[in-house]
Structure formats: structure tokens, C-alpha cells
Design an enzyme around this catalytic site. Structure first.
Site, PDB file in Angstrom:
ATOM      1  N   ASN A 169      94.964  52.470  31.818  1.00 59.95           N
ATOM      2  CA  ASN A 169      96.162  52.517  32.668  1.00 59.95           C
ATOM      3  C   ASN A 169      96.196  53.702  33.642  1.00 59.95           C
ATOM      4  O   ASN A 169      96.829  53.625  34.685  1.00 59.95           O
ATOM      5  CB  ASN A 169      97.450  52.428  31.839  1.00 59.95           C
ATOM      6  N   GLU A 264      95.564  60.951  22.067  1.00 65.43           N
ATOM      7  CA  GLU A 264      96.820  60.558  22.726  1.00 65.43           C
ATOM      8  C   GLU A 264      96.905  59.058  22.571  1.00 65.43           C
ATOM      9  O   GLU A 264      96.215  58.318  23.274  1.00 65.43           O
ATOM     10  CB  GLU A 264      96.784  60.892  24.209  1.00 65.43           C
ATOM     11  N   CYS A 298     102.111  54.687  28.392  1.00 59.14           N
ATOM     12  CA  CYS A 298     102.348  55.098  27.004  1.00 59.14           C
ATOM     13  C   CYS A 298     103.784  55.552  26.840  1.00 59.14           C
ATOM     14  O   CYS A 298     104.405  55.323  25.803  1.00 59.14           O
ATOM     15  CB  CYS A 298     101.374  56.191  26.584  1.00 59.14           C
TER      16      CYS A 298
HETATM   17  P1  NAP Z   1      92.060  51.102  24.074  1.00 66.55           P
HETATM   18  O1  NAP Z   1      91.803  49.659  23.995  1.00 66.55           O
HETATM   19  O2  NAP Z   1      92.259  51.860  22.801  1.00 66.55           O
HETATM   20  O3  NAP Z   1      90.856  51.740  24.926  1.00 66.55           O
HETATM   21  C1  NAP Z   1      90.837  53.101  25.251  1.00 66.55           C
HETATM   22  C2  NAP Z   1      89.422  53.535  25.525  1.00 66.55           C
HETATM   23  O4  NAP Z   1      88.645  53.430  24.335  1.00 66.55           O
HETATM   24  C3  NAP Z   1      88.695  52.704  26.577  1.00 66.55           C
HETATM   25  O5  NAP Z   1      87.912  53.556  27.363  1.00 66.55           O
HETATM   26  C4  NAP Z   1      87.818  51.806  25.721  1.00 66.55           C
HETATM   27  O6  NAP Z   1      86.677  51.330  26.409  1.00 66.55           O
HETATM   28  C5  NAP Z   1      87.429  52.763  24.632  1.00 66.55           C
HETATM   29  N1  NAP Z   1      86.921  52.157  23.399  1.00 66.55           N
HETATM   30  C6  NAP Z   1      87.056  50.907  22.941  1.00 66.55           C
HETATM   31  N2  NAP Z   1      86.440  50.774  21.740  1.00 66.55           N
HETATM   32  C7  NAP Z   1      85.922  51.981  21.440  1.00 66.55           C
HETATM   33  C8  NAP Z   1      85.198  52.495  20.333  1.00 66.55           C
HETATM   34  N3  NAP Z   1      84.864  51.765  19.284  1.00 66.55           N
HETATM   35  N4  NAP Z   1      84.825  53.786  20.365  1.00 66.55           N
HETATM   36  C9  NAP Z   1      85.142  54.579  21.407  1.00 66.55           C
HETATM   37  N5  NAP Z   1      85.838  54.148  22.475  1.00 66.55           N
HETATM   38  C10 NAP Z   1      86.229  52.867  22.493  1.00 66.55           C
HETATM   39  O7  NAP Z   1      93.387  51.394  24.956  1.00 66.55           O
HETATM   40  P2  NAP Z   1      93.769  50.788  26.381  1.00 66.55           P
HETATM   41  O8  NAP Z   1      94.137  49.359  26.220  1.00 66.55           O
HETATM   42  O9  NAP Z   1      92.745  51.164  27.383  1.00 66.55           O
HETATM   43  O10 NAP Z   1      95.080  51.647  26.724  1.00 66.55           O
HETATM   44  C11 NAP Z   1      96.354  51.281  26.290  1.00 66.55           C
HETATM   45  C12 NAP Z   1      96.790  52.109  25.108  1.00 66.55           C
HETATM   46  O11 NAP Z   1      96.658  53.496  25.426  1.00 66.55           O
HETATM   47  C13 NAP Z   1      98.257  51.930  24.768  1.00 66.55           C
HETATM   48  O12 NAP Z   1      98.407  51.855  23.376  1.00 66.55           O
HETATM   49  C14 NAP Z   1      98.919  53.183  25.323  1.00 66.55           C
HETATM   50  O13 NAP Z   1     100.132  53.520  24.697  1.00 66.55           O
HETATM   51  C15 NAP Z   1      97.854  54.180  25.087  1.00 66.55           C
HETATM   52  N6  NAP Z   1      98.018  55.331  25.962  1.00 66.55           N
HETATM   53  C16 NAP Z   1      98.420  56.513  25.412  1.00 66.55           C
HETATM   54  C17 NAP Z   1      98.639  57.613  26.225  1.00 66.55           C
HETATM   55  C18 NAP Z   1      99.093  58.917  25.648  1.00 66.55           C
HETATM   56  O14 NAP Z   1      98.964  59.905  26.342  1.00 66.55           O
HETATM   57  N7  NAP Z   1      99.617  58.968  24.429  1.00 66.55           N
HETATM   58  C19 NAP Z   1      98.451  57.510  27.611  1.00 66.55           C
HETATM   59  C20 NAP Z   1      98.027  56.285  28.134  1.00 66.55           C
HETATM   60  C21 NAP Z   1      97.822  55.205  27.307  1.00 66.55           C
HETATM   61  P3  NAP Z   1      86.612  49.782  26.929  1.00 66.55           P
HETATM   62  O15 NAP Z   1      87.624  49.683  28.005  1.00 66.55           O
HETATM   63  O16 NAP Z   1      85.223  49.651  27.403  1.00 66.55           O
HETATM   64  O17 NAP Z   1      86.920  48.919  25.744  1.00 66.55           O
END
Ligand code: NAP
Length: 496
Positions: A169, A264, A298
Site C-alpha cells: 500500500n 508493523e 493500516c
Molecule cells: P503482506 O501480504 O503481509 O505482504 C507484505 C510483504 O511481505 C510483501 O512485500 C510480500 O511480498 C512479503 N512477503 C510475503 N510472504 C513473505 C514471506 N514468507 N517472507 C517474507 N516476506 C513475505 O501485506 P500486504 O497485503 O502487502 O499489506 C497489507 C497489510 O499490511 C495490512 O494488514 C496492513 O494493515 C499492513 N500494514 C501495516 C502498516 C503498519 O505500519 N502497521 C502499514 C501498512 C500496511 P509479495 O508482495 O511478493 O507477496
């Protein structure tokens, strides 16, 4: 245009290269990963699917580059970061174009993300020079039974290689929020960008390349997280993991070794609205907080907990604002744009249908075309509905009517998440007492939750994270304290 001008060397045939040892390269895998445009639902870009051998080489080179970088003067590190910040801002348009195509971010918000990222890098350079330039001086005689013959000097030293994994995002902003503190603190960085958002991240990395950072200090590995992620996070070369994303982070924290983690993760930010609230202000913030970037933040407002006596008034005002929102493609700067993937849209729809079946009131008609979901406010949501607890990450917002403030606080604290929350009231004493009772990393009074400004501390409790971010906290987290103790030959009080 993306992939042209200053960025022409990133692309060969139709596949974007990965970045290693100061050069853009093709992976030996011969494989690529497609990035699907959320709006057209057709392949937009391709990136390299890097191999484990390539990751091994990156770690080796990164280690060597880090040793030299740790000896580079702080002012020099800061100078390069300032240069990267300028380049990021200069190239805001081609980078923003990628964000529009890869993650359907409205065009103006995409530009804002890049500019904000440049500002973050500059601020980080300035802050780093100040906080890393200071250490401590301790004397032994302040501890019971000790003489004044030991002098301790402490300074902050880098950790080594920081593995940075941002989410889709904010693939630029949440990458630089890891890269800049890591670099100013003397670390090297291995970035694994999200697949959706990878091309914007590669463009951002190119700005660091053009700034003239030493070879090998910054690397960017592309490929699906599900394929290369475990190899990266469990790699023995990694000295720190800074991750932002969803539940993947919980799994990583269980697998990672003896390295500091900055996590995060998700949120279910509650908005508690009291009887004495300014309802216009609350409604404006519910709409902005709940529906900006189609709820894919988030810190989006993800559940409204409103006192029954003012609930009708609030819902009417929110409905009126939702009716004015524009829905459509990100290129046209619509308020609501397609959510990132078809599976996200299906997940959101599942939550909506569950709420419908259990009796929630739909304030608008539910409408979906492909990944595009029209904004939807759901009133009379109850705790037995999934939407009361789960993070939709889409433009659907549940309203739960409460009869006591305690009910609202209880709902907020019963969540697995504890990222942020907000309270609307004109009574500051009440606001402070509720803030004290809310178990979240941050509480906003009379405004929607937000991550920024980027120098504020930012942290989540429970499943929302480990550690605290914000520029200063990230710099500190990416360093370790080193002590040097000078042992004087005789206790000083015996000297004549
Ligand atoms: P995600 O599916 O957890 O993916 C995050 C990152 O992890 C991506 O770069 C993804 O790569 C990578 N990834 C996937 N599988 C992995 C593994 N086994 N080992 C290491 N890395 C791996 O999250 P998202 O859908 O991108 O983002 C949405 C989520 O992020 C929501 O839950 C949101 O609340 C949270 N978020 C939190 C914050 C905060 O500051 N607290 C800020 C923004 C977003 P790929 O894309 O290649 O799968």
C-alpha cells in the site's frame, strides 16, 4: 513515462531488472513475476524472480560494503541521503505513474507518497547526524561500592545488514522509512519490495543509485514473497528485519533467528464517538479515515463505535459524504479506486456478505465491478459479525452502536490488533481517561488515526507489531550500544 528517461537501464525487453552491486541485472532464473494492474486486471509489468544463489551473493557483497560504510563519516552519509531525497522529488512523476498502474493509487496521492518519501529521507539524514553524533560518558563511582577508576564511553554502532520488506500500500514510503534510517546508522540494506509496487520501488532504488551510494550497499531482490521470503528472512547474513505487512509478519517473527525485529502489522483502528462530540468533525474524519485510498491503510478507521444517542446524526452525515465520493480509475483521481487484487476484493465481499446474512443495515447498495468496490457503510453491526473484528482493507466500514463508553473501550481492547484508535469528544478530561484505557500504540483525540508525520513515534500493541517506528526510533532500533571502558590504574581518591 515509467521505464524511460533516467530509468531506461532498469528495463530489458519487457522485464524490470533487480539491483545488485551497483548494477541492474537479469536473474539467472530466466523467470519473471507478472504484476497485474488492479484496474485493468491485465499484466502491467514484469520483474525478475531472483534465485537463492543470487540472494547469497547479495548478502556477501552487502556485508563487505557495510563494513566500509560504517567507517564513512556521518556527514558524508547524510550528504548522499540528501542527494537521494532531491532525486526522488525530481522524479516524482514517473514513480507515481508506477504506483497508479501497480496499486491503483489515485494519481495525486501517488505523487504525495513520493514527495513525502523525499522529505522523510532528508529529515532522517538531519536527525541521524544529531542522534548518532552523541554518546554517553559514565563513571563507576555512581554505583554502590565502586571507586572512581572506571570510565565508560558508549556510542551507537550499526547492526550490519538490514532486510527491509514493505507492503503493497506504500511501497515507496514504507521502503524509505526503513532504508534511510538503516543507511544513516551505517547499515547496508537488502530490500525485498512487495510484488504489487515492485516497479515503483525499483524506480525509487534507482534514485539512490543515481545519488552515488557505494556499490553493494543497497540491493533490491524481486520475486514473490511466498517463494523467496523465507530464504531471505531466515538468511544467516541478515542482522535486522524491518517488516511492514499483514499476518505474514507474525509468521516471520516465529522463524527469524537472533536478530532485532521491527514489525508493523495490521490494525482494526476504532473510532469512539461520544455524545458531546462535534458530529460534523467526527463525520468528516470517519469518511477521510475510513475511505482514503479505498480503506487500504493500516491506520484506516476500521470500526466506528458511536453512542446510540448521536448515532443517527453521525450515520446521516457520513452517508451524505459517501454519496459525494467519486468511484473509478486512479488515473482520474477518483476517491475510491479498485482494491489491489481480485483475492482482496473477494475477501472484502465475504465480510460484507457475512454481515448482511447476520442482519447489518446497508447504508448504500453493495456494488462491485472487478476489483472496484463502491464505498459501503454498514450500520447496526454486532460483535458476532466478522466485520466487527477483521481488517477488510477495502472501502467498507462497520458502525457499532454503543450505550456506554466502557462498551467502546472493551471492543477496542478485545481486538487482536492494537495499532491506533481515536476519540471524538469536547471534554479533554474524558478524552485523556479514555486514551489511558485504550490499549493501542497511539490514540488520536479529535482526528482520524494516521501514521504521520513521519517523525512521530508509531507502534502497535498485540498482533499489530513489535518495536516502535518513526524516524528517531527507527534509527535507534537499527543500532546497538557499544561500550568502551577505560580502567584507570588506581582509585582516584587515593591520589595526593
Ligand atoms: P503482506 O501480504 O503481509 O505482504 C507484505 C510483504 O511481505 C510483501 O512485500 C510480500 O511480498 C512479503 N512477503 C510475503 N510472504 C513473505 C514471506 N514468507 N517472507 C517474507 N516476506 C513475505 O501485506 P500486504 O497485503 O502487502 O499489506 C497489507 C497489510 O499490511 C495490512 O494488514 C496492513 O494493515 C499492513 N500494514 C501495516 C502498516 C503498519 O505500519 N502497521 C502499514 C501498512 C500496511 P509479495 O508482495 O511478493 O507477496
Amino acid at each position: 513515462m515509467a521505464g524511460s528517461g533516467a530509468f531506461v537501464e532498469l528495463l530489458e525487453e519487457d522485464v524490470y531488472k533487480y539491483y545488485f552491486d551497483g548494477e541492474w541485472r537479469k536473474s539467472a532464473s530466466g523467470k519473471s513475476v507478472s504484476i497485474i494492474n488492479p484496474t485493468t486486471r491485465k499484466p502491467q509489468y514484469k520483474v525478475q524472480a531472483c534465485t537463492q544463489e543470487e540472494v547469497n551473493k547479495i548478502m556477501e557483497t552487502s556485508k563487505v560494503a557495510q563494513k566500509a560504510w560504517a567507517k564513512t563519516p556521518l556527514w558524508k552519509r547524510a550528504e548522499l541521503l540528501h542527494r537521494a531525497a532531491v532525486l526522488l522529488k525530481e522524479h516524482k512523476n514517473p514513480i507515481a505513474e508506477c504506483l497508479v498502474k501497480e496499486i491503483a493509487k489515485p494519481a495525486k496521492d501517488a505523487v504525495t507518497e513520493v514527495v513525502r518519501s523525499g522529505d522523510l529521507v532528508s529529515y532522517c539524514a538531519e536527525e541521524g547526524v544529531r542522534i548518532l553524533g552523541e554518546g554517553k560518558f559514565l563513571v563507576s563511582d555512581s554505583f554502590p561500592g565502586n571507586d572512581r577508576n572506571k570510565l565508560c564511553l558508549t556510542s551507537k554502532i550499526p547492526l550490519g545488514i538490514v532486510l527491509a520488506i514493505p507492503p503493497f500500500n506504500y511501497p515507496v514510503n514504507l521502503a524509505v522509512s526503513k532504508i534511510a534510517p538503516a543507511l544513516i546508522a551505517g547499515n547496508s540494506v537488502v530490500l525485498k519490495p512487495p510484488t504489487q509496487g515492485a516497479v515503483a520501488a525499483l524506480h525509487m532504488v534507482h534514485c539512490f543509485h543515481l545519488a552515488g551510494f557505494p556499490k553493494g550497499l543497497i540491493s533490491c531482490v524481486t520475486g514473490k514473497g511466498s517463494e523467496i521470503g523465507d530464504f531471505l528472512t531466515m538468511h544467516p547474513g541478515v542482522n535486522c528485519i524491518s517488516f511492514t505487512g499483514g499476518d505474514t509478519g507474525i509468521a516471520i517473527s516465529k522463524k527469524a533467528g537472533m536478530v532485532p525485529l521491527q514489525m508493523e502489522l495490521g490494525g482494526k483502528d476504532a473510532c469512539i464517538i461520544l455524545e458531546d462530540a462535534d458530529i460534523d468533525l467526527a463525520a468528516a474524519n470517519v469518511v477521510k479515515g475510513g475511505f482514503s485510498y479505498s480503506g487500504q491503510r493500516c491506520t484506516a478507521v476500521k470500526v466506528v463505535l458511536v453512542m446510540e444517542s448521536v448515532a443517527d446524526a453521525l450515520v446521516e452525515k457520513v452517508k451524505a459524504k459517501v454519496a459525494k465520493m467519486t468511484v473509478g480509475p486512479p488515473e482520474e483521481n477518483c476517491d475510491i479506486t479498485p482494491v489491489v487484487t481480485e483475492s482482496s476484493a473477494n475477501y472484502i465481499e465475504g465480510l460484507v456478505m457475512d454481515a448482511k446474512q447476520k442482519g447489518a443495515t446497508f447504508c448504500q447498495e453493495y456494488k462491485r465491478e472487478g476489483n472496484l468496490i463502491w464505498p459501503l457503510l454498514l450500520d447496526h453491526v454486532r460483535p458476532d459479525m466478522r466485520l466487527a473484528w477483521e481488517e477488510p482493507f477495502g472501502p467498507v466500514l462497520p458502525v457499532i452502536r454503543i450505550t456506554t463508553v466502557e462498551e467502546g473501550i472493551h471492543h477496542c481492547n478485545a481486538s487482536n490488533f492494537g495499532l491506533q484508535g481515536c476519540i471524538f469528544t469536547r471534554d479533554i478530561n474524558k478524552a485523556m481517561m479514555i486514551s489511558d484505557a485504550m490499549e493501542t500504540g497511539t490514540v488520536q483525540i479529535n482526528s482520524a488515526p494516521a501514521r504521520g508525520p513521519d517523525h512521530f513515534p508509531f507502534q502497535g500493541l498485540r498482533d499489530s507489531g513489535i518495536g516502535s517506528q518513526g524516524i528517531t526510533n527507527s534509527i535507534s532500533m537499527m543500532t546497538k550500544v557499544k561500550s568502551t571502558v577505560i580502567n584507570l590504574p588506581t582509585p582516584s581518591y587515593t591520589m595526593g
